[in-house]
Write a protein that holds these residues in place. Structure first.
Motif, PDB file in Angstrom:
ATOM      1  N   GLU A 287       0.835  -1.218   0.000  1.00 23.98           N
ATOM      2  CA  GLU A 287       0.000   0.000   0.000  1.00 23.98           C
ATOM      3  C   GLU A 287       0.864   1.261   0.000  1.00 23.98           C
ATOM      4  OE1 GLU A 287      -0.405  -2.587   2.020  1.00 23.98           O
ATOM      5  OE2 GLU A 287      -2.241  -3.383   1.144  1.00 23.98           O
TER       6      GLU A 287
ATOM      7  N   LEU B 245       3.177   1.974  -1.679  1.00 23.41           N
ATOM      8  CA  LEU B 245       3.675   2.318  -3.010  1.00 23.41           C
ATOM      9  C   LEU B 245       2.640   3.086  -3.844  1.00 23.41           C
ATOM     10  CD1 LEU B 245       5.657  -0.920  -3.767  1.00 23.41           C
ATOM     11  CD2 LEU B 245       6.558   1.392  -4.018  1.00 23.41           C
ATOM     12  N   ALA B 246       1.534   3.408  -3.281  1.00 25.58           N
ATOM     13  CA  ALA B 246       0.501   4.134  -4.034  1.00 25.58           C
ATOM     14  C   ALA B 246       1.088   5.406  -4.633  1.00 25.58           C
ATOM     15  CB  ALA B 246      -0.680   4.452  -3.118  1.00 25.58           C
TER      16      ALA B 246
ATOM     17  N   LYS C  52       3.446   5.600  -6.745  1.00 29.19           N
ATOM     18  CA  LYS C  52       4.873   5.475  -7.078  1.00 29.19           C
ATOM     19  C   LYS C  52       5.038   4.686  -8.388  1.00 29.19           C
ATOM     20  CE  LYS C  52       6.163   6.753  -2.741  1.00 29.19           C
ATOM     21  NZ  LYS C  52       6.996   7.892  -2.397  1.00 29.19           N
ATOM     22  N   ARG C  53       6.286   4.367  -8.694  1.00 29.81           N
ATOM     23  CA  ARG C  53       6.582   3.609  -9.915  1.00 29.81           C
ATOM     24  C   ARG C  53       7.358   2.347  -9.601  1.00 29.81           C
ATOM     25  NH1 ARG C  53       9.077   6.553 -14.707  1.00 29.81           N
ATOM     26  NH2 ARG C  53      10.798   6.122 -13.303  1.00 29.81           N
ATOM     27  N   VAL C  54       7.012   1.271 -10.310  1.00 25.65           N
ATOM     28  CA  VAL C  54       7.695   0.006 -10.100  1.00 25.65           C
ATOM     29  C   VAL C  54       8.122  -0.530 -11.466  1.00 25.65           C
ATOM     30  CG1 VAL C  54       5.525  -1.298 -10.123  1.00 25.65           C
ATOM     31  CG2 VAL C  54       7.510  -2.269  -9.002  1.00 25.65           C
TER      32      VAL C  54
ATOM     33  N   LYS D 163       0.707  -5.644 -12.671  1.00 26.61           N
ATOM     34  CA  LYS D 163      -0.487  -4.787 -12.764  1.00 26.61           C
ATOM     35  C   LYS D 163      -1.678  -5.466 -12.102  1.00 26.61           C
ATOM     36  CE  LYS D 163       0.520  -1.934 -16.831  1.00 26.61           C
ATOM     37  NZ  LYS D 163       0.377  -1.807 -18.293  1.00 26.61           N
TER      38      LYS D 163
ATOM     39  N   PHE E 131      -1.404  -5.318  -8.202  1.00 26.88           N
ATOM     40  CA  PHE E 131      -1.768  -4.040  -7.575  1.00 26.88           C
ATOM     41  C   PHE E 131      -3.233  -3.701  -7.818  1.00 26.88           C
ATOM     42  CE2 PHE E 131       2.875  -3.462  -7.489  1.00 26.88           C
ATOM     43  CZ  PHE E 131       3.025  -3.044  -6.174  1.00 26.88           C
TER      44      PHE E 131
ATOM     45  N   ILE F 227      -4.427  -0.613  -5.485  1.00 30.83           N
ATOM     46  CA  ILE F 227      -3.345   0.338  -5.229  1.00 30.83           C
ATOM     47  C   ILE F 227      -2.959   0.979  -6.558  1.00 30.83           C
ATOM     48  CG2 ILE F 227      -0.990   0.616  -4.343  1.00 30.83           C
ATOM     49  CD1 ILE F 227      -1.443  -2.086  -2.840  1.00 30.83           C
TER      50      ILE F 227
ATOM     51  N   ILE G 271      -0.699   2.640  -9.165  1.00 37.33           N
ATOM     52  CA  ILE G 271       0.761   2.605  -9.303  1.00 37.33           C
ATOM     53  C   ILE G 271       1.108   2.574 -10.777  1.00 37.33           C
ATOM     54  CG2 ILE G 271       1.001   0.088  -9.301  1.00 37.33           C
ATOM     55  CD1 ILE G 271       3.390   0.530  -7.339  1.00 37.33           C
ATOM     56  N   GLU G 272       2.294   3.085 -11.119  1.00 43.34           N
ATOM     57  CA  GLU G 272       2.754   3.026 -12.511  1.00 43.34           C
ATOM     58  C   GLU G 272       3.703   1.838 -12.655  1.00 43.34           C
ATOM     59  OE1 GLU G 272       5.182   5.922 -15.652  1.00 43.34           O
ATOM     60  OE2 GLU G 272       4.374   6.737 -13.782  1.00 43.34           O
TER      61      GLU G 272
ATOM     62  N   ASP H 277      10.832   3.400  -7.723  1.00 45.81           N
ATOM     63  CA  ASP H 277      10.688   3.299  -6.264  1.00 45.81           C
ATOM     64  C   ASP H 277      10.749   1.864  -5.771  1.00 45.81           C
ATOM     65  OD1 ASP H 277       9.927   6.204  -5.767  1.00 45.81           O
ATOM     66  OD2 ASP H 277       8.482   5.598  -7.298  1.00 45.81           O
TER      67      ASP H 277
END
Lengths: 297, 297, 297, 297, 297, 297
Positions: free
Chosen positions: A119, A121-122, A124-126, A135, A138, A143, A145-146, A163
């Protein structure tokens, strides 16, 4: 080279190119098929007229099995999931040794990162090679996220470029070396032998697929097993069999000397170092361990 | 990686780094323990929670076993002597093949040197890696001599830098290539499995040490043995057993055909080339030789 | 090194240097003789005081066997023919696997060449390493042609330097890569174990030669065979033996359970992948395949 | 790949395959031509549309140059002689360093052999790769002898297989290692750049051959030369030039400071270690040695 | 090989075997001497009749130079100190590049150890290859400690086997990888060219030693220098020389165009990346950097 | 390691991992920056405190330069296009040699395919690593087609798995080996040095970027250039300069002999083999070619 008409291959095999290529050839060799690749061609030669094959990247095998270009193939469970491929999972091809952990795709952040749960990482980028799977992971948790496709060397991208990452690990040692901390495990994976649904429904093809599966597994099984034979006094037999559960199903043969019998069995190589001293204490003699090529129960 | 508390290791093993490192790992692998070293750490990983270990130079193993930092270890008899280490010699770890000579530490001079006996070296200088042993050797003979520690490449130091050397040799071929003549043999050596005296007195540790010794020797034994099986007419059995003493203790099993029996035994690989033609002459059939992993009598 | 008088060697062996050197050493090792070559000397060391040997080029072995410098030796049938050597052919040393074709010396021209038959080469030039054999071939057909000794890289000489070549091929892939077409096959060849006629007439020498032949062939045989053992219900025995001809001569042993028996046999590795699934269908259990070192019938 | 008509090559080059292959490519690269060989083809690619070429064995180059299949080529003087090839010797391609001895074909016997002169070999047998040359040598001396073609490893054939050999040596170290003694030198040899007589008579071809020769020699020359530059007081110039004959033809440039001049010259690398200390003593400053690619006087 | 009497060598060189062997040969090659070692002999061949040499371990060079077996030699300052060798230090052989740190012998403990100062080690044990130096270090500080000779892999001995180590490090990365903390630096070291005192007093030997030193340093100097040449407008010369101090002493030559001059100089390679853009801004043209073999001021 | 505060890096460099990694390090080394990578870390060490960097896959460099994680970086024009990255193209980094073709991304089909034009692929499937670029190409031509991402080994996928591919080729030889025919060229590409728009607008960063660009290009330029110097009679100067346009801008220096001059210039290495023979004909002497490190006009 010759006018003899060769039989048409029954199956087209999808084989994983790259890091699994050599071990796949070695596994098939143990199972009884010699797959030869030449530097001049990507088409392997297989010493079985009923088989043809192609080496493609492990990431793509399940896609081409699903489409029917391959009747069956070897690939990882991770890429079957990532491609959402609708295929038959014929069998696992894993070593049975307990100490070998499966490979895992894990969500990682730098050791010093404040992120403790997915959570966090909301927004943020992974980065990952397994974009669809990440994908979905999440999205299931709602959540935002990119997720960005990583062409490789994913583990060096945090924290400078992204991140967090989702990367594959077996022992975690590469993660530790890059000072990463695991936040969650998304997927466990191992090699699977898969088949196209229509090929599986065809009795001739299915029989051949099952034969290959039987022998691949027989060869894998033999890698962690050894043969053990010994002579023992008849009176010690019960003690031996009770004391050593792993020996519970041995082949027992008479010997010329009426007080002695011959025992022979197949056991996990990993328990030999415990069992062998016990056998000697219990009176067994001439204990011999020998290597195996295939084991089929 | 995980909250499960791992069992505390029972033994700390001293393993020889350097030229013996790879063969030591290979020997333990045959015996049933996988010792993994990584380039990032000198601490090996051993797939047995009861064992921990360290690789140090063979020269130092006996010193650290004596001090108790290691419970047991592998090293050469030469370095146990050189260090005057007070340790338990659990067993030899040598190949039983007759043709393999032990390594020897020999006193050498140039082929053309006038020196014929150790006494001729009085007042001269000798270079060696085994300084204490060499000093004792000359002191025992009351020969005054200067003994100088050699960091290596000892065989090239005569006659330019010193008058004689004491160096290790197996076949003597390196000595011959350097045109050296052997004056005397100071010491024969081979690999030993040794234990700390207090560890040996502790029943739990001793049991584990003996288990390791049993399996290391079982693996070594198997390197020079093979399994042999054959069918033979019953009437030929006595002739076969008389003619071929090495077969004196075979496992004899009945076969479905009442006039025939199956023989199976373990013999030295080195005698197969003599025995096999004899067996065929005496009526044996279907003679098969197969490899072994371990042999424990 | 030592005053013990060593026994005089009985046989001098001629061994092929070059591309066959390593496989020859490996074959002898499997047969039971360790042949060691050192970079400092071309004289091999053989761990049998009755044998001495030399490595010479495969092309020359038969010449020196004929002259008596060697008592026996390994070489190809092609070079025995090329040298017209009068020697005893003790045995073939070939793999029995059906899929392995023998090597062939073939007459080749460029794919686009108008030459279709040997006759079309009248008045032309051909390059080969096997000059005598090629001259005989064309003389037998009364085709006038210039035959030129080729020092190597023969396959690149057509069409620029010569009109045709006679070169050796196993699978034809190198010929296809050089866009060559086979016009005729002059000679099939494989490795032979040969002996000098006088040595063969000497009973002591002949016995030793036959022992070597027996063990070399036993080792070769084992490369394509495996051991197979299984337990089977007694009632299935006939079905198993009928269904699987390759199993027709197994060792059958009683087991402690009266309804079951143990079968053990040696079969071609290449048929295991067909037989193993059948055995399982017919009720066999605990099927185990294991490797062999030597097989002597 | 493209409709542009490429110029027809002017010359076909014969290049030595095998031990000289890599050094030949390297020499041409230094001279200004990139010769690329691929594992898929024996036809080299040369980055000069006026040149085509083939790699054949050094033993055969002169034969094909004589026949006109090659316009020119590189080979050893020994094989020109052995083949009695009628070709133009355009230039030597040898390193000018005095310490490098030419390779020699020498008649050798075992150190302990009673043979002292060629005459002592009457009625004996000699093995060599250079059969014609050796036959001529003994015929010239009217010594009857059997000359036998050796396929290689010639140096190990004495004394077991033949009485003497004629083999090539550069430093003699391989002969000494095999305990051979040189009886006579038959031939000195080095690499030659040769041309076909008709090609040499063709002005266009000859001009191109001479250009290649000029640049090959320019590149070879540069391997043993270096550039040397320094500043010197004008008054020291005479002393410098007198003291150091190797500097006799330097480029002398004025400097901004009127009392100093700049000297620059090309000298043998092998004399730098003597000259440089002398130059410093005589007052030279800022002495710099730099590497060269080509030197043409 | 030949009756010509060769000149007696003037100097016997001591060369460091092992990790420095290859770089020593390479340095001498750049300086102008080819030192060839063969696998058959430890005696190098040097292409200068005035020089003979031997490779011994770096640890022993200073001892044999002091004793006079070598006239001069290459070794590290650390081993001169450890051996307390009384020799002449002719010159340093270090790279002048500022960024290269000297190697250091450092006292290390585990990162987590409570030991902060040398005093904290009183009564403990330390392992090192440099036993004498370490004993002196602690004796000078009156710290009682047991110093133990380490045969290698010293960095893995803490904390299991000893409390601290003294080991060599260049960048500290191996120490960090083993989680060690530096407590103190005992010694900085680099390669030295040393001479025996009597040889240095002999004018002929000294002259030769100085010649070698001059050329070794000239070769080392050239590794971090490059030649730079350019054309510049005369009016820009002052600006260029002022702006770029490193160019303060260039060779300035007139050009055919009266307004332009040619500048040439030798500068540190490491400053080129700063100077070159400046030169272009100031009007220099045709700026060329070229490599050097030797630089002697 | 030390309390000295290091200057903060001015630029973060994006470097291509994988096939370009080694050549990138080598190019920077020639330009004057040592980029060291260690097996323990993916962070390179650069010997310039003003630079930091990361190795990522070439496919990703432009994305991270656009986002500002890198100030500048090296990547191919193809991946800038594929990623539609908005970056500054600072300069090309290509070899100037005319004979080197740029790499091209080409649309290929099997040689025997009926497809002749892109339009013929309507409704078919094409595999490529450059999905966006290929989609745009077909969309621009309004050709409906399925474009599928290929993880590699693209060239073996036709015709079994897809109908056509778009793959990269330099010489076309891999395409020919796979029997593919080029239908169209989509893109030509070469390495570019790119910068982030904001970094380019910052004067300090831009100056550093331009310095790097200048030196990278200076190093590349030098790879195809050589220095040439010679002496010539003054009267021949005009003829030389007229005959050889490539020499049009030489540095001409007076020599001590008034009738002679020294010429020095920089020319393309590829023309030396033509120019050098001409120079000699026209009277030049002492012609010397030497290698260069950098060339900046």
């Amino acid at each position: 080279m010759g006018a003899v008409s060769e039989p048409k291959p029954i199956l087209m095999l999808g084989l994983p190119k790259g890091s699994l290529e050599e071990s796949t050839q070695s596994l098939f060799a143990k199972a009884g098929w010699k797959i030869t690749t030449s530097s001049r061609s990507y088409k392997p030669v297989i010493d079985d007229p009923e088989l043809d094959g192609r080496f493609v990247r492990a990431q793509e095998v399940s896609r081409y099995v699903e489409h029917g270009f391959f009747d069956c193939g070897l690939t990882g469970y991770d890429w079957i999931q990532e491609n959402s491929s609708d295929v038959v999972e014929v069998c696992d091809l894993v070593y049975s040794r307990a100490s070998v952990r499966k490979s895992r795709w894990v969500l990682c952040v730098p050791e010093a990162s404040p992120i403790q749960r997915p959570e966090d990482l909301a927004g943020k980028r992974v980065a990952t090679e397994l974009v669809n799977t990440v994908k979905r992971y999440f999205a299931d948790r709602k959540i935002p996220i990119e997720v960005e496709f990583s062409w490789g060397a994913t583990e060096v991208k945090v924290p400078d470029l992204v991140d967090a990452i989702v990367d594959i690990t077996e022992t975690g040692s590469s993660l530790r070396a890059n000072k990463l901390r695991i936040v969650d495990t998304l997927l466990e994976t191992n090699t699977k032998f898969i088949a196209n649904r229509r090929s599986w429904a065809d009795p001739v093809k299915r029989k051949k697929i099952e034969t290959i599966a039987l022998l691949l597994r027989g060869a894998l099984e033999a890698e962690t097993k050894v043969g053990l034979k010994m002579n023992a006094p008849k009176r010690a037999l019960d003690a031996i069999l009770q004391a050593i559960p792993a020996l519970r199903n041995p082949t027992i043969s008479p010997l010329s000397h009426p007080d002695w019998i011959a025992l022979e069995t197949i056991i996990d190589e990993s328990v030999v170092r415990e069992i062998l001293p016990r056998l000697k204490e219990l009176g067994a003699e001439g204990i011999v361990e020998y290597p195996l090529n295939k084991v089929v129960y």
